[in-house]
Every structure is written in C-alpha cells, then in structure tokens.
Design a protein around this motif. Structure first.
Motif, PDB file in Angstrom:
ATOM      1  N   VAL A  28       4.783  -2.553   2.857  1.00 57.36           N
ATOM      2  CA  VAL A  28       5.064  -3.950   2.686  1.00 57.36           C
ATOM      3  C   VAL A  28       4.847  -4.862   3.938  1.00 57.36           C
ATOM      4  CG1 VAL A  28       6.263  -5.714   1.376  1.00 57.36           C
ATOM      5  CG2 VAL A  28       6.408  -3.206   0.654  1.00 57.36           C
ATOM      6  N   GLN A  29       3.852  -5.520   4.041  1.00 55.82           N
ATOM      7  CA  GLN A  29       3.282  -6.463   5.111  1.00 55.82           C
ATOM      8  C   GLN A  29       4.060  -5.573   6.518  1.00 55.82           C
ATOM      9  OE1 GLN A  29       2.158  -9.549   4.719  1.00 55.82           O
ATOM     10  NE2 GLN A  29       1.934  -8.597   2.717  1.00 55.82           N
ATOM     11  N   GLY A  30       3.704  -4.465   6.589  1.00 55.29           N
ATOM     12  CA  GLY A  30       3.859  -3.687   7.927  1.00 55.29           C
ATOM     13  C   GLY A  30       5.294  -3.261   7.919  1.00 55.29           C
ATOM     14  N   VAL A  31       6.209  -3.336   6.783  1.00 53.46           N
ATOM     15  CA  VAL A  31       7.258  -2.544   6.755  1.00 53.46           C
ATOM     16  C   VAL A  31       7.382  -1.577   5.855  1.00 53.46           C
ATOM     17  CG1 VAL A  31       9.893  -3.029   6.357  1.00 53.46           C
ATOM     18  CG2 VAL A  31       8.399  -4.668   7.401  1.00 53.46           C
ATOM     19  N   GLU A  32       7.790  -0.376   6.042  1.00 56.94           N
ATOM     20  CA  GLU A  32       7.870   0.772   5.126  1.00 56.94           C
ATOM     21  C   GLU A  32       8.941   0.668   4.181  1.00 56.94           C
ATOM     22  OE1 GLU A  32       7.548   4.728   6.760  1.00 56.94           O
ATOM     23  OE2 GLU A  32       5.477   4.193   7.571  1.00 56.94           O
ATOM     24  N   ARG A  88       0.827  -1.174   0.051  1.00 53.27           N
ATOM     25  CA  ARG A  88      -0.144  -0.052   0.149  1.00 53.27           C
ATOM     26  C   ARG A  88       0.758   1.267   0.050  1.00 53.27           C
ATOM     27  NH1 ARG A  88      -5.602  -0.144  -0.958  1.00 53.27           N
ATOM     28  NH2 ARG A  88      -6.436  -1.995  -0.087  1.00 53.27           N
ATOM     29  N   LEU A  89       0.488   2.310  -0.730  1.00 49.38           N
ATOM     30  CA  LEU A  89       1.344   3.561  -0.831  1.00 49.38           C
ATOM     31  C   LEU A  89       0.856   4.036   0.299  1.00 49.38           C
ATOM     32  CD1 LEU A  89       3.098   5.338  -2.346  1.00 49.38           C
ATOM     33  CD2 LEU A  89       1.090   6.213  -3.478  1.00 49.38           C
ATOM     34  N   VAL A  90       1.700   4.638   1.062  1.00 50.12           N
ATOM     35  CA  VAL A  90       1.553   5.463   2.512  1.00 50.12           C
ATOM     36  C   VAL A  90       1.649   6.839   2.319  1.00 50.12           C
ATOM     37  CG1 VAL A  90       1.450   3.530   3.820  1.00 50.12           C
ATOM     38  CG2 VAL A  90       3.432   4.683   3.607  1.00 50.12           C
ATOM     39  N   ARG A  91       2.819   7.086   1.789  1.00 46.56           N
ATOM     40  CA  ARG A  91       3.265   8.608   1.538  1.00 46.56           C
ATOM     41  C   ARG A  91       4.039   8.843   0.264  1.00 46.56           C
ATOM     42  NH1 ARG A  91       5.314   7.498   6.729  1.00 46.56           N
ATOM     43  NH2 ARG A  91       7.423   7.175   5.957  1.00 46.56           N
ATOM     44  N   ASP A 124       1.046  12.407   3.212  1.00 40.42           N
ATOM     45  CA  ASP A 124       0.219  11.221   3.781  1.00 40.42           C
ATOM     46  C   ASP A 124      -0.865  10.809   2.554  1.00 40.42           C
ATOM     47  OD1 ASP A 124      -2.371   9.777   5.035  1.00 40.42           O
ATOM     48  OD2 ASP A 124      -0.660   9.349   6.222  1.00 40.42           O
ATOM     49  N   VAL A 125      -0.825   9.783   1.966  1.00 39.72           N
ATOM     50  CA  VAL A 125      -1.822   9.347   1.018  1.00 39.72           C
ATOM     51  C   VAL A 125      -3.295   9.964   1.004  1.00 39.72           C
ATOM     52  CG1 VAL A 125      -2.697   7.420  -0.312  1.00 39.72           C
ATOM     53  CG2 VAL A 125      -0.208   7.596  -0.236  1.00 39.72           C
ATOM     54  N   ARG A 126      -3.576   9.494   2.435  1.00 43.02           N
ATOM     55  CA  ARG A 126      -4.954  10.015   2.911  1.00 43.02           C
ATOM     56  C   ARG A 126      -5.314  11.380   2.593  1.00 43.02           C
ATOM     57  NH1 ARG A 126      -8.328   7.491   7.667  1.00 43.02           N
ATOM     58  NH2 ARG A 126      -8.273   5.558   6.510  1.00 43.02           N
ATOM     59  N   ASP A 127      -4.351  12.278   2.874  1.00 41.55           N
ATOM     60  CA  ASP A 127      -4.475  13.478   2.929  1.00 41.55           C
ATOM     61  C   ASP A 127      -4.663  14.035   1.220  1.00 41.55           C
ATOM     62  OD1 ASP A 127      -4.270  13.995   5.584  1.00 41.55           O
ATOM     63  OD2 ASP A 127      -2.489  14.460   5.484  1.00 41.55           O
ATOM     64  N   LEU A 146      10.126  12.166 -12.149  1.00 41.66           N
ATOM     65  CA  LEU A 146      11.353  11.882 -11.855  1.00 41.66           C
ATOM     66  C   LEU A 146      11.638  12.420 -10.364  1.00 41.66           C
ATOM     67  CD1 LEU A 146      12.884  11.763 -15.427  1.00 41.66           C
ATOM     68  CD2 LEU A 146      12.203   9.958 -14.165  1.00 41.66           C
ATOM     69  N   GLY A 147      12.418  11.695  -9.790  1.00 46.06           N
ATOM     70  CA  GLY A 147      12.850  12.363  -8.509  1.00 46.06           C
ATOM     71  C   GLY A 147      11.948  12.128  -7.232  1.00 46.06           C
ATOM     72  N   SER A 148      10.667  11.895  -7.596  1.00 48.01           N
ATOM     73  CA  SER A 148       9.730  11.813  -6.500  1.00 48.01           C
ATOM     74  C   SER A 148       9.821  10.657  -5.626  1.00 48.01           C
ATOM     75  CB  SER A 148       8.129  11.536  -7.156  1.00 48.01           C
ATOM     76  OG  SER A 148       7.830  12.650  -7.809  1.00 48.01           O
ATOM     77  N   GLU A 149       9.649  10.703  -4.341  1.00 49.26           N
ATOM     78  CA  GLU A 149       9.657   9.581  -3.646  1.00 49.26           C
ATOM     79  C   GLU A 149       8.393   8.926  -2.987  1.00 49.26           C
ATOM     80  OE1 GLU A 149      12.558   8.859   0.280  1.00 49.26           O
ATOM     81  OE2 GLU A 149      10.903   9.827   0.897  1.00 49.26           O
ATOM     82  N   LEU A 150       8.435   7.582  -3.147  1.00 50.11           N
ATOM     83  CA  LEU A 150       7.110   6.868  -2.987  1.00 50.11           C
ATOM     84  C   LEU A 150       7.540   5.898  -1.571  1.00 50.11           C
ATOM     85  CD1 LEU A 150       5.797   5.942  -6.521  1.00 50.11           C
ATOM     86  CD2 LEU A 150       5.512   7.890  -5.031  1.00 50.11           C
ATOM     87  N   VAL A 151       6.766   5.911  -0.601  1.00 50.47           N
ATOM     88  CA  VAL A 151       6.771   5.000   0.545  1.00 50.47           C
ATOM     89  C   VAL A 151       5.767   3.970   0.603  1.00 50.47           C
ATOM     90  CG1 VAL A 151       7.078   5.019   2.982  1.00 50.47           C
ATOM     91  CG2 VAL A 151       8.018   7.092   1.764  1.00 50.47           C
ATOM     92  N   PHE A 152       5.957   2.761   0.474  1.00 47.19           N
ATOM     93  CA  PHE A 152       5.070   1.729   0.364  1.00 47.19           C
ATOM     94  C   PHE A 152       5.194   1.053   1.925  1.00 47.19           C
ATOM     95  CE2 PHE A 152       6.061   2.529  -4.019  1.00 47.19           C
ATOM     96  CZ  PHE A 152       4.606   2.183  -4.645  1.00 47.19           C
TER      97      PHE A 152
END
Length: 867
Positions: A656-660, A576-579, A584-587, A648-654
């Motif tokens: 993955v099974q509870g680990v960012e 899941r994408l979180v940031r 924050d993805v929800r925002d 290009l250059g963006s940062e995606l934080v996922f």
C-alpha cells in the motif's frame, strides 16, 4: 470406360431428376454459405489486424500501467537512444461549457482525456481539422499527424472530437472547461489510429498536452489515470530483436505496485484477437451445423434419386457394366453436384460478408478495414461441402452394388439388404468425418469431439421422438365413423406414419434449428433483463468516482439538494498483492498450473475498502467478520478467493503506497453483483487502513430527468469528480449484445433454412407416390380443398412435434448457459417459446403444402391411366 464416354453417360443418368438434384445443390449451398461467411469474416478481421497492427498500436511497442512506470524502464531505454518514445496519460473525466451570463453552470459531458508528450502517433493517420484563430496565430497546417499535433497542443489549447462542441453548445473554438480551467479548441479530431471501437468508449476524445493536464489539476491521488509509453524502433529492427526488447521490459515489471503490461505490434489488440478467436470457433461450429443438416438433405435426395434410377442401374449391369463402374458413375455425379452446390454456397457466403459491417458497426476499431475476398475460407467451404456430399451419400451409393441385373426382367426383385458390417462402417465413417470437420472449424480436436457428441445426442433424441410419433400414429384406430368432415384430419395424421414420409429427417432438421434460435433469443433476453437498471427498486442510477476525502461533504450536500436518494460512499485504497501465505505472487502467477483467471486475480491492481458492517447484498458464507482481535483482518468474496487460491486462515500481504500490510483471511462472502451497488472483492477491517491514503467513490439514485443538471453542477464545483450514468453505460452494453445476437440469429436462420429445404426435398422426392395417393383420394370423393387441408394437417403436426421438442431443448440449453455459464438467475419467458412453436408449425405447413403443389394439381384420370 473412356473418360468421354463416362461423362456422357453421367449426363444421361441425370435426366429426369433435375428437380431432385436441385434440392441436392440447395441443401449444400446453404451450409457452405454459412461456412464461407463465418470463416471469411474471421480471416478478414485477422488479416486486417495484422496488416494494420502498427496503426492499431500507433507504435512498434507499447507499455501500459495504472501508475507511473518504474525508473528502471527509463534506464533501460536510455541505453537505446535510437528508440523514440511518446508518453501518454489517459483518463475519463467531465468537461464543461463556461457558465452562462446569469451564473448557471454550463452543459457538461463525460469524455476520454488523452495527454500526449512527443511525436504522436508513430504510425497511422491522426486526422485533425485545424481551426483558424481570430488573432491570426498559426494553429498548424493541413491534416495534423505526428509533428503537427505538437504544434496544435499547448498549455492552453486542446484538440477535441468533432462532435464535442455541438454536444456542449459552444463555439467550435471554445472556450472549454477542463478541471474548471478554460482551454481554447485548436482542432477537431476526425480519425485516431489507436482509438478503440465506438461501442466500447465512454465519451468523445479530448487531446491535451502534459502541460495542459498539469494546469487542470486532475492528476492527483486517487485519479484513475492510465500511463502509456509508445516506442518506435529503428527501421532495421527485426521482429526477433523487438521481441527481445519486449522481454527485457517485461522482466522489469514488479509483482506489486508499479506492475505494467508490455505489448508489441505483433500482439496488437490481444483482447480483440482472443475474442475473435472465440467467436470464430462458436460461429464456425454453428455454420457447420447448417452444413450437416444440409448433408441430411443430401442423403435423402440421393436416396430418392437413386431409388428412381434402380431400373437404369439394372440395365447398365445387363449391358456389361461392372458394379464398380456403375458406382463410379453415380459417385462422379455426386462429386459434380457437390462441387456445384459448394460453389453456389461460396458465392452466397461471399455476398453475405458484405453485410458484416452493418452487423459489426461500432464493435471494431474505426481504422480497421475488411477485405471480403479471402481464398482460404472459400477453399475450406468447397472442401467441406464436397466432402459432406460424398460422406452423406455413402449409404445410398453403397446400395448400387447390390442391384441385380435380373431386375430388368423381374421388376419385383429388390436390391439385396446391406450387411451389418457395411452399415456399421458407413456410420463410423460419418461420425469420424463430422468429428474431423468440427475439429477443423474449432481448431481443437477436443472441442470437435464435444460438438460431435452433443449434436449426435440432440439428433438422436429428436429422431427417437419422431420414431415414437410415427409408431403412435400407426396404431391409431382407422374407424369408419366421424363423418367426411374429419377425413382430412384422420388421413393427415395417418400420412405422417406412411413409408417414405421423411418424418424423422424433417423433425431432426427443424428441431435443431429451433433449439439454436430459441436458445440464443432466451439468453439475450435474460442478459437484457439483468442489465436493466430498473431490475431492483433500490439500484443506483449513477456512479461518482475520484472524489477526494475533503470534497465528500460538499458533494454529498449537492446531491441532497438536487433530490438524490440512497446516496452511499465508501473509501478506496489501491494496493498490490505481493505475497500469499509466504509465497511471492510472481512465482505463483508464473506457475504453469494457474489459469488465466487466477493470474489476473493475483497480479491485478487491488482495490480495498474498510467498513464495520456489510451491505445487505453481502452475506458471510464461511468464518466470521472481524473475529480475530490479534491480527488485521480481510473478508474475501468467495469466487475471488477461489481464483486467488486462499481459504480461511490464509495471510495476504499487500503493498500500500510502498508500505507492506499483512492481513488474515477470517471470512468469505457472497456478493449479489446485480444490484449495481458499491461492492468489493476485498473488505478490510477499518483500523487497518484508517491512516492509508485513499479517495472515495459513491453511488446515488438521481431524480429522473435531473442527471444532466447534477453533472453540470458537479463539473462546475468539483471538476475532478466524474459522474457515470449507469443507464447510458448499460445502453451501450445492450447495443453490443443485440448486434452479436443478431449475427448469431442470422447464422441460425441458415440452419432453419436447411431444415425447410430438407423437408421440401423429401416431399418433392415422393411427388410421384403422393400423386397416386392424392388421385385415389380425389377419386373416392375428397375435394382438392380437403386434400390440401389433409396435407396442411400432416405438415403442421410435423412442425408441432419439431417445434415443441426444439423449444424444450432450446429452453434447457439456454437455462444451462445462464445458470452454469453466466451464474445468473433463470427466468422462463413463455412468449419466445410459444412464438418458436407457432413459427415452426406455420413454416412447416406452408413449406409442405407448397412443395406438394405439383401432386395437388395432378388430375385423377391422368394418374390412373398411367398405372
């Protein structure tokens, strides 16, 4: 004037014009029938969904997630002990018959498996035929419903779709292998309340208990299982309180892993509702186009009718009738005829709705029942039809006030020409009325304006082309040579340019019908071609999913032994994408400026893979692959990147099974999705996910005729692996497209019929004048056969112009939809285009000759004596 005298005089004024007024009624009836059919069907579906909302959902409220629901949901529901719950797990898998006596694998079948824990369903009918047991055990009674289903399902018994045993070639009571484990069949499902439409299901239904699902071993990491929770609130719970509970549950849905969707019965079938709304707007505007073309026929018929009543108007003026009284007299007739035509059209539209189940069969939930009679669509059709009759008759009716009483004594006196201001007012009124009608049909002022502008533009182009044709033919040399054999050809072409020929109206009407029908046909053929598995030689014929990493060597060997080629497998990690760039993805998803596509891209469950080199159908369009040794990298598909709002250059934080896992976007890719190969929106550098829990998916090109055998062997050796044949899946999609295209073409036929009626009405209106012309030609030596040939040439030429222009417009419209709307390559197909032109020529010629039958049959001596 008294009302009785007014009505008597109105009836008198209609004498001698019954045939023309019949075309008036017919033109309106065709358009109103299309309006009522579309609006009535839409209203019936909406009413059916609302009426059976709880049955379609099988509860008051439903929660759905790709994984187990958060603990916070159970904690909240624990505070409401009066709320009943049913837990459901759904997945697609393969079941099989037991091996034969010689050890050969039994026949297998792709099914939709539903594990139920609780009194399912809360609402609706779950019709099950319980099967007797040879050992005398009680397997439940009667037609199973909520509590009775629980009595049929145990750890070793299941309930299946009625046709599944025959598909597998087993006895009605089984045994049936699920996950390689044998089960006894306790009943056959005849009806299921929350089952989707048959056209959108992947296989028969199998109902199983949660204990039985645990026995199968199918629920493991990587299994594509949908978790649902059905809730039933106490009877006294109001809609506002239910909405508050739904909102409380929505607030518990996390932005990352564990996100779930909440749906109340009032929102049941949101995808179906949204799709119906879009189809209703599209078909509603198409039906309105038929009515507008009918309006053109009404205008032509009214003008011809009133031209024939000019002497009568002058007499009425001489007898003391005031201009407004004479205008009111014919306006009253127009209203009466408008109501009559609209009523006939409403009746025809109601009859057409009975054909809806044939067109929509398999596209709607089986439990959804349609009610044909709906008052609102009928009233809408009557209102739009009557308004169309009046609006399109304004210009001819306005001429009544300009008829001078002196015409009684001097017939050569013509009505005064209209003023420019009057003509402009009439035109603006017509445009405004079309805009308002389109806004009513589409429920959008903007869409109504776009429709009005589009129709005006196309009609203007067709009218200009018709005027150019008239001008060109009027300048043709009228030479004496050429022999009598070509007289019919010369006169046929010249007749197109004669005054009152109706060329412009006929070309516009028939041309618009051709534009619509051809555009729909070309778009459908393009989609059919794109959805054909043989589009490219290297396209796979099967997907294999839910393969565990340790199973892949054996699955690969089995495929190779069976002759499968082009086998390709990749690992898959769910996340899941979180940031995104620190936000924050929800925002981001709650931002009002986000489109629905962007919200979906941000909140969906993401599937990641890793690879060192990209497949041939992937191409880097920005950046470079694996170019930053300091950070873990991800390559994003370009369209998906636009929806996410990354570059290009963006940062995606996922998550993955509870680990960012933070990933840097270092490249953007274009993907050719038409290859049906394994492709992903997100491809990650291999070192970043090497240790992450994963499963595998694969594609393969199976030998023709061996698909069932390979599926049977896989079901016997690897029962958790699901094989999906692309050909069968695409066949379902093609069936849906064909049904939808048939419905649109059915409505398009109304448009063509309206065009033919306009042409026939224009010809009929000029019967007297044509009789004189044809009588003169016969007197000069032309035979009846030659006269008929001349008429055929005239109307065939009209059809050729209308068909040619309509074919060009339909091709352009289809190309725009395919390339810009669907982003697919365009393929020109000459067959449908040629057929459209030929059909236009033939239909127009036949209509013209048949409508001129009365003029053809008149004898020259009778016409000349009447002069």
């Amino acid at each position: 004037m008294r009302v009785r005298d007014f009505l008597r005089q109105m009836l008198r004024e209609s004498r001698g014009s019954r045939a023309r007024l019949g075309f008036f009624v017919a033109c309106l009836a065709v358009g109103v029938a299309a309006i009522v059919a579309v609006a009535g069907l839409s209203a019936s579906l909406e009413l059916g969904i609302r009426r059976e909302a709880r049955q379609l959902l099988a509860g008051d409220l439903a929660l759905e997630a790709r994984g187990p629901l958060p603990v916070a949901v159970d904690e909240l529901l624990a505070t409401r002990p009066a709320v009943e719950q049913v837990r459901i797990k759904e997945m697609v898998t393969v079941v099989a018959a037991p091996p034969s006596a010689d050890g050969a694998p039994g026949r297998s079948q792709l099914v939709e498996l539903k594990a139920v824990a609780g009194a399912y369903p809360f609402y609706g009918e779950l019709e099950i035929e319980p099967l007797g047991d040879p050992e005398g055990r009680d397997l439940g009674a009667g037609d199973a419903n909520a509590g009775e289903l629980a009595g049929l399902l145990t750890g070793d018994r299941v309930v299946v779709a009625a046709d599944l045993p025959s598909r597998l070639g087993i006895a009605r009571r089984g045994p049936l292998l699920i996950g390689g484990v044998p089960f006894e069949i306790a009943g056959l499902v005849r009806r299921e309340p929350d089952r989707g439409a048959d056209a959108f299901t992947l296989g028969p239904r199998v109902l199983i208990s949660t204990a039985g699902l645990e026995r199968t071993g199918l629920e493991r990491f990587g299994s594509r299982i949908s978790h649902r929770r059905l809730l039933k609130t106490p009877p006294e719970t109001g809609s506002a309180e239910l909405a508050r509970l739904a909102e409380e549950l929505r607030r518990l849905s996390p932005a990352g892993a564990g996100a779930f969707r909440v749906e109340t019965y009032a929102e049941a079938q949101p995808a179906l509702r949204e799709g119906l709304a879009q189809v209703d707007r599209y078909l509603g505007l198409l039906a309105l186009l038929s009515l507008l073309l009918g309006g053109v026929g009404v205008a032509q018929t009214t003008r011809s009718w009133l031209d024939g009543r000019t002497d009568s108007m002058a007499i009425l003026r001489s007898l003391g009738f005031r201009p407004r009284e004479v205008t009111g007299l014919y306006l009253g007739q127009t209203l009466a005829l408008g109501l009559a035509g609209s009523a006939c059209g409403a009746a025809l539209g109601l009859a057409a709705q009975h054909a809806a189940p044939l067109l929509l069969g398999g596209l709607l939930p089986a439990t959804l029942e349609l009610r044909v009679w709906q008052p609102e669509p009928v009233l809408r059709g009557l209102a739009l039809g009557t308004a169309t009759a009046v609006i399109f008759s304004l210009s001819p009716l306005a001429a009544i006030r300009r008829v001078p009483p002196l015409r009684v004594l001097r017939r050569e006196i013509e009505p005064l020409p209209p003023s420019r201001w009057g003509h402009a007012f009439t035109l603006l009124t017509l445009v405004a009325a079309i805009w308002l009608a389109a806004a009513v049909q589409s429920r959008s002022m903007l869409m109504g304006l776009q429709f009005t502008a589009g129709i005006a533009g196309v009609a203007a182009l067709l009218a200009l082309a018709a005027l150019a044709l008239v001008r060109m033919l009027s300048r043709l040399p009228r030479g004496r040579g050429g022999g009598s054999g070509r007289v019919w050809l010369r006169h046929g072409l010249a007749s197109i340019a004669r005054p009152g020929s109706g060329t412009v109206g006929a070309v516009v009407a028939v041309g618009l019908g051709v534009v619509l029908l051809l555009a729909v046909a070309l778009v459908e053929r393009t989609l059919r071609h794109e959805l054909t598995p043989e589009l490219e030689e290297r396209a796979p014929t099967a997907f294999l999913v839910d393969i565990q990493p340790d199973q892949w060597p054996g699955v690969s060997a089995l495929l190779g032994a069976e002759g499968a080629t082009r086998v390709r497998s990749v690992p898959v990690v769910t996340a899941r994408l979180v940031r995104l760039d620190g936000r924050d993805v929800r925002d981001l998803a709650d931002d009002e400026g986000q489109s629905s596509d962007s919200r979906w891209a941000l909140t969906r469950e993401q599937r990641l893979t890793w690879m060192e080199t990209l497949p041939q159908d992937n191409r880097i369009v920005a950046g470079a692959l694996w170019s930053d040794p300091e950070r873990a990298e991800v390559s994003v598909e370009e369209e998906f990147a636009r929806e996410l709002g990354v570059e290009l250059g963006s940062e995606l934080v996922f998550d993955v099974q509870g680990v960012e896992l933070p990933l840097a976007v270092t490249s953007l890719r274009s993907v050719d999705w038409r290859t049906f190969d394994i492709n992903f929106f997100l491809v990650v550098e291999s070192t970043a996910l090497a240790e992450a829990p994963h499963y595998r998916v694969a594609t393969a090109k199976l030998p023709a005729g061996r698909e069932q055998t390979i599926q049977d062997r896989l079901a016997a050796s690897y029962p958790n692996v699901t094989l999906i044949e692309i050909g069968r899946l695409l066949a379902r999609i093609r069936e849906v497209l064909a049904r939808l295209a048939t419905g649109v073409q059915f409505l398009g036929a109304f448009t063509v019929l309206a065009g033919i009626l306009i042409l026939a009405g224009a010809i009929s209106a000029a019967t007297l004048k044509r009789s004189r012309e044809l009588a003169l030609l016969k007197t000069l030596g032309m035979t009846r056969k030659g006269v008929a040939a001349m008429l055929a040439v005239e109307f065939a030429a009209l059809g050729l112009v209308a068909g040619g222009l309509g074919a060009a417009g339909g091709t352009l419209l289809a190309r725009t939809v395919v390339t810009l709307g669907m982003e697919l390559p365009w393929r020109f197909e000459a067959g449908p285009v040629a057929l459209a032109v030929v059909a236009s020529v033939v239909l127009t010629a036949i209509t013209g000759v048949l409508a001129s039958a009365r003029a053809l049959q008149s004898r020259p001596i009778e016409v000349l004596r009447s002069e």
